[in-house]
Design a protein around this motif. Structure first.
Motif, PDB file in Angstrom:
ATOM      1  N   LYS A 258       0.823  -1.211   0.000  1.00 22.51           N
ATOM      2  CA  LYS A 258       0.000   0.000   0.000  1.00 22.51           C
ATOM      3  C   LYS A 258       0.858   1.262   0.000  1.00 22.51           C
ATOM      4  O   LYS A 258       0.584   2.223  -0.734  1.00 22.51           O
ATOM      5  CB  LYS A 258      -0.935   0.006   1.211  1.00 22.51           C
ATOM      6  CG  LYS A 258      -2.080  -0.975   1.115  1.00 22.51           C
ATOM      7  CD  LYS A 258      -3.084  -0.743   2.228  1.00 22.51           C
ATOM      8  CE  LYS A 258      -4.365  -1.519   1.956  1.00 22.51           C
ATOM      9  NZ  LYS A 258      -5.429  -1.178   2.927  1.00 22.51           N
ATOM     10  N   GLU A 259       1.890   1.257   0.819  1.00 24.29           N
ATOM     11  CA  GLU A 259       2.767   2.427   0.902  1.00 24.29           C
ATOM     12  C   GLU A 259       3.493   2.651  -0.416  1.00 24.29           C
ATOM     13  O   GLU A 259       3.678   3.796  -0.855  1.00 24.29           O
ATOM     14  CB  GLU A 259       3.762   2.262   2.048  1.00 24.29           C
ATOM     15  CG  GLU A 259       4.613   3.479   2.330  1.00 24.29           C
ATOM     16  CD  GLU A 259       3.850   4.637   2.968  1.00 24.29           C
ATOM     17  OE1 GLU A 259       4.457   5.717   3.129  1.00 24.29           O
ATOM     18  OE2 GLU A 259       2.654   4.483   3.291  1.00 24.29           O
ATOM     19  N   ALA A 260       3.895   1.564  -1.071  1.00 27.69           N
ATOM     20  CA  ALA A 260       4.553   1.692  -2.374  1.00 27.69           C
ATOM     21  C   ALA A 260       3.604   2.312  -3.395  1.00 27.69           C
ATOM     22  O   ALA A 260       4.014   3.152  -4.208  1.00 27.69           O
ATOM     23  CB  ALA A 260       5.043   0.328  -2.853  1.00 27.69           C
ATOM     24  N   CYS A 261       2.329   1.916  -3.362  1.00 27.48           N
ATOM     25  CA  CYS A 261       1.331   2.521  -4.258  1.00 27.48           C
ATOM     26  C   CYS A 261       1.142   3.997  -3.929  1.00 27.48           C
ATOM     27  O   CYS A 261       0.993   4.837  -4.832  1.00 27.48           O
ATOM     28  CB  CYS A 261       0.001   1.774  -4.154  1.00 27.48           C
ATOM     29  SG  CYS A 261       0.013   0.142  -4.924  1.00 27.48           S
ATOM     30  N   LYS A 262       1.166   4.339  -2.651  1.00 24.91           N
ATOM     31  CA  LYS A 262       1.057   5.744  -2.243  1.00 24.91           C
ATOM     32  C   LYS A 262       2.267   6.532  -2.736  1.00 24.91           C
ATOM     33  O   LYS A 262       2.127   7.644  -3.277  1.00 24.91           O
ATOM     34  CB  LYS A 262       0.946   5.828  -0.721  1.00 24.91           C
ATOM     35  CG  LYS A 262       0.858   7.248  -0.191  1.00 24.91           C
ATOM     36  CD  LYS A 262       0.858   7.261   1.334  1.00 24.91           C
ATOM     37  CE  LYS A 262       0.951   8.684   1.882  1.00 24.91           C
ATOM     38  NZ  LYS A 262       1.047   8.701   3.358  1.00 24.91           N
ATOM     39  N   LEU A 263       3.453   5.979  -2.577  1.00 29.01           N
ATOM     40  CA  LEU A 263       4.670   6.667  -3.005  1.00 29.01           C
ATOM     41  C   LEU A 263       4.714   6.862  -4.519  1.00 29.01           C
ATOM     42  O   LEU A 263       5.319   7.822  -5.005  1.00 29.01           O
ATOM     43  CB  LEU A 263       5.901   5.886  -2.535  1.00 29.01           C
ATOM     44  CG  LEU A 263       6.139   5.870  -1.026  1.00 29.01           C
ATOM     45  CD1 LEU A 263       7.237   4.864  -0.657  1.00 29.01           C
ATOM     46  CD2 LEU A 263       6.505   7.266  -0.514  1.00 29.01           C
ATOM     47  N   ARG A 264       4.047   5.978  -5.250  1.00 28.70           N
ATOM     48  CA  ARG A 264       3.984   6.106  -6.712  1.00 28.70           C
ATOM     49  C   ARG A 264       2.822   6.991  -7.160  1.00 28.70           C
ATOM     50  O   ARG A 264       2.590   7.152  -8.357  1.00 28.70           O
ATOM     51  CB  ARG A 264       3.879   4.731  -7.374  1.00 28.70           C
ATOM     52  CG  ARG A 264       5.103   3.861  -7.226  1.00 28.70           C
ATOM     53  CD  ARG A 264       5.213   2.878  -8.384  1.00 28.70           C
ATOM     54  NE  ARG A 264       5.580   3.544  -9.631  1.00 28.70           N
ATOM     55  CZ  ARG A 264       5.510   2.978 -10.839  1.00 28.70           C
ATOM     56  NH1 ARG A 264       5.088   1.728 -10.963  1.00 28.70           N
ATOM     57  NH2 ARG A 264       5.858   3.658 -11.910  1.00 28.70           N
ATOM     58  N   GLY A 265       2.057   7.537  -6.189  1.00 29.73           N
ATOM     59  CA  GLY A 265       0.979   8.464  -6.529  1.00 29.73           C
ATOM     60  C   GLY A 265      -0.327   7.816  -6.906  1.00 29.73           C
ATOM     61  O   GLY A 265      -1.231   8.485  -7.415  1.00 29.73           O
ATOM     62  N   VAL A 266      -0.459   6.510  -6.646  1.00 27.01           N
ATOM     63  CA  VAL A 266      -1.687   5.794  -7.007  1.00 27.01           C
ATOM     64  C   VAL A 266      -2.720   5.876  -5.894  1.00 27.01           C
ATOM     65  O   VAL A 266      -3.924   5.921  -6.158  1.00 27.01           O
ATOM     66  CB  VAL A 266      -1.374   4.316  -7.341  1.00 27.01           C
ATOM     67  CG1 VAL A 266      -2.652   3.543  -7.622  1.00 27.01           C
ATOM     68  CG2 VAL A 266      -0.430   4.227  -8.532  1.00 27.01           C
ATOM     69  N   ALA A 267      -2.275   5.894  -4.642  1.00 22.97           N
ATOM     70  CA  ALA A 267      -3.176   5.899  -3.485  1.00 22.97           C
ATOM     71  C   ALA A 267      -2.919   7.128  -2.632  1.00 22.97           C
ATOM     72  O   ALA A 267      -1.778   7.590  -2.501  1.00 22.97           O
ATOM     73  CB  ALA A 267      -2.969   4.638  -2.656  1.00 22.97           C
ATOM     74  N   ALA A 268      -3.998   7.655  -2.031  1.00 24.22           N
ATOM     75  CA  ALA A 268      -3.867   8.821  -1.164  1.00 24.22           C
ATOM     76  C   ALA A 268      -3.387   8.435   0.224  1.00 24.22           C
ATOM     77  O   ALA A 268      -2.772   9.237   0.928  1.00 24.22           O
ATOM     78  CB  ALA A 268      -5.206   9.551  -1.075  1.00 24.22           C
ATOM     79  N   SER A 269      -3.674   7.197   0.634  1.00 22.42           N
ATOM     80  CA  SER A 269      -3.340   6.749   1.976  1.00 22.42           C
ATOM     81  C   SER A 269      -2.970   5.276   1.933  1.00 22.42           C
ATOM     82  O   SER A 269      -3.423   4.537   1.058  1.00 22.42           O
ATOM     83  CB  SER A 269      -4.547   6.965   2.907  1.00 22.42           C
ATOM     84  OG  SER A 269      -4.359   6.301   4.147  1.00 22.42           O
ATOM     85  N   SER A 270      -2.163   4.855   2.897  1.00 21.42           N
ATOM     86  CA  SER A 270      -1.819   3.433   3.004  1.00 21.42           C
ATOM     87  C   SER A 270      -2.490   2.803   4.224  1.00 21.42           C
ATOM     88  O   SER A 270      -2.048   1.768   4.718  1.00 21.42           O
ATOM     89  CB  SER A 270      -0.300   3.250   3.072  1.00 21.42           C
ATOM     90  OG  SER A 270       0.250   3.955   4.176  1.00 21.42           O
ATOM     91  N   THR A 271      -3.555   3.435   4.705  1.00 18.69           N
ATOM     92  CA  THR A 271      -4.280   2.941   5.868  1.00 18.69           C
ATOM     93  C   THR A 271      -4.788   1.522   5.626  1.00 18.69           C
ATOM     94  O   THR A 271      -5.294   1.216   4.542  1.00 18.69           O
ATOM     95  CB  THR A 271      -5.477   3.854   6.187  1.00 18.69           C
ATOM     96  OG1 THR A 271      -4.985   5.164   6.478  1.00 18.69           O
ATOM     97  CG2 THR A 271      -6.274   3.336   7.375  1.00 18.69           C
ATOM     98  N   GLY A 272      -4.660   0.665   6.641  1.00 16.07           N
ATOM     99  CA  GLY A 272      -5.152  -0.706   6.542  1.00 16.07           C
ATOM    100  C   GLY A 272      -6.200  -0.988   7.597  1.00 16.07           C
ATOM    101  O   GLY A 272      -6.589  -0.111   8.381  1.00 16.07           O
ATOM    102  N   THR A 273      -6.673  -2.216   7.625  1.00 11.24           N
ATOM    103  CA  THR A 273      -7.655  -2.633   8.610  1.00 11.24           C
ATOM    104  C   THR A 273      -6.960  -2.943   9.938  1.00 11.24           C
ATOM    105  O   THR A 273      -5.833  -3.436   9.959  1.00 11.24           O
ATOM    106  CB  THR A 273      -8.402  -3.890   8.124  1.00 11.24           C
ATOM    107  OG1 THR A 273      -7.433  -4.899   7.774  1.00 11.24           O
ATOM    108  CG2 THR A 273      -9.263  -3.592   6.913  1.00 11.24           C
ATOM    109  N   PHE A 274      -7.628  -2.652  11.028  1.00 15.28           N
ATOM    110  CA  PHE A 274      -7.086  -2.948  12.353  1.00 15.28           C
ATOM    111  C   PHE A 274      -6.971  -4.464  12.538  1.00 15.28           C
ATOM    112  O   PHE A 274      -7.879  -5.198  12.150  1.00 15.28           O
ATOM    113  CB  PHE A 274      -8.029  -2.373  13.419  1.00 15.28           C
ATOM    114  CG  PHE A 274      -7.561  -2.618  14.826  1.00 15.28           C
ATOM    115  CD1 PHE A 274      -6.559  -1.842  15.379  1.00 15.28           C
ATOM    116  CD2 PHE A 274      -8.110  -3.653  15.582  1.00 15.28           C
ATOM    117  CE1 PHE A 274      -6.121  -2.078  16.670  1.00 15.28           C
ATOM    118  CE2 PHE A 274      -7.672  -3.896  16.873  1.00 15.28           C
ATOM    119  CZ  PHE A 274      -6.678  -3.103  17.427  1.00 15.28           C
TER     120      PHE A 274
END
Length: 297
Positions: A258-274
């Motif tokens: 998720k963070e990699a997608c965020k760093l590439r500008g695809v996702a606004a957040s890398s928040t996951g489920t608890f």
């Protein structure tokens, strides 16, 4: 040589835990525009296991409408209650999904007879195509190839399988046992670095999470196979082998994807489920180093 790379899409959330449909649409469009052959939602990479059923239905409906038959769309409908699987699967198929994917029952380990009864009952009640999902690291046991063959012979709507096992021994046996008798049965590996071995052994390709981050690399690898480009196949293998280091940045690996997608500008957040942890600043440094090493920005 034919081959396919499908993406087990991550689910993108706002920080309050609600679905981030804007980022999700961006992810889906980015995958399709960069040439992936299909999308799986609500698989393991989608965190289905921590999503309530109303949110899962909401996500499925959004995915069906957004993907809109531009590529194959499979919905993961695994659940511990069989009737929930049937109801959710038929909901997805009626809404326009191409197929559903179902894990065996987990928590307890089940033998061949129970697995035959389980998938037999589901397939008889689900009016559409089904992929079996074998993930022994998470379920605690594996589905034998002979069981898969028996089920595929009984039910024509059991059309394929995702085999998420790090080595190729079990997948290779599946290909030998099942595809030798039912050539149209689709067998995909669940780890990206097994893609080439799967295809060369007679399988159909991969449903691998790295394609969330680098769909252009994965689709180029597929093209190399289709064009019989040996140098391109080798380059793809070597690049993916190095990018597999992303899975080792932390465990579980989902925050890193998720963070990699965020760093590439695809996702606004890398928040996951608890209680999925968040990626750290140290993780970001490792991710960026791995991506830049491969010329990915």
């Amino acid at each position: 040589m034919n081959a396919a790379y499908l993406t087990p899409a991550i689910t993108l959330f706002h920080e309050d835990g609600t679905l981030d449909f804007e980022s999700q649409e961006h992810l889906f469009n980015n995958l399709i525009e960069n040439g992936v052959d299909g999308i799986l939602v609500e698989g393991s990479s989608s965190e289905f296991f921590a999503m309530p059923m109303d949110q899962r239905r909401e996500m499925a409906k959004f995915a069906i409408e957004t993907v809109n038959h531009r590529v194959k769309l499979i919905i993961g409908t695994s659940h511990m209650v069989a009737d929930e699987i049937v109801n959710f699967s038929n909901f997805c198929l009626d809404a326009g999904a191409d197929a559903v994917m179902i894990l065996p029952p987990y928590y307890f380990h089940f033998g061949t007879e129970a697995l035959l009864q389980y998938y037999d009952r589901l397939a008889a009640q689900i009016h559409g195509n089904i992929y079996i999902y074998n993930f022994p690291d998470n379920t605690g046991y594996t589905i034998p190839p002979q069981t898969v063959l028996a089920l595929a012979k009984i039910h024509s709507n059991i059309v394929g399988m995702k085999d998420t096992i790090s080595g190729m021994d079990h997948t290779r046996e599946l290909i030998k046992v099942v595809k030798s008798q039912i050539p149209s049965f689709e067998i995909y590996s669940g780890f990206d670095d097994n893609f080439a071995h799967n295809v060369l052994a007679g399988g159909n390709g991969c449903i691998g999470a790295l394609s969330n981050v680098v769909p252009e690399v994965c689709s180029a690898w597929v093209r190399a196979f289709r064009e019989n480009d040996l140098d391109g196949i080798a380059r793809g293998q070597q690049t993916i082998d190095r990018l597999m280091d992303l899975y080792a940045v932390r465990s579980p690996f989902l925050p890193v994807i998720k963070e990699a997608c965020k760093l590439r500008g695809v996702a606004a957040s890398s928040t996951g489920t608890f209680p999925m942890p968040n990626a750290t600043v140290e993780d970001d440094a490792k991710i960026l180093e791995l991506l830049r090493r491969e010329g990915v920005e």
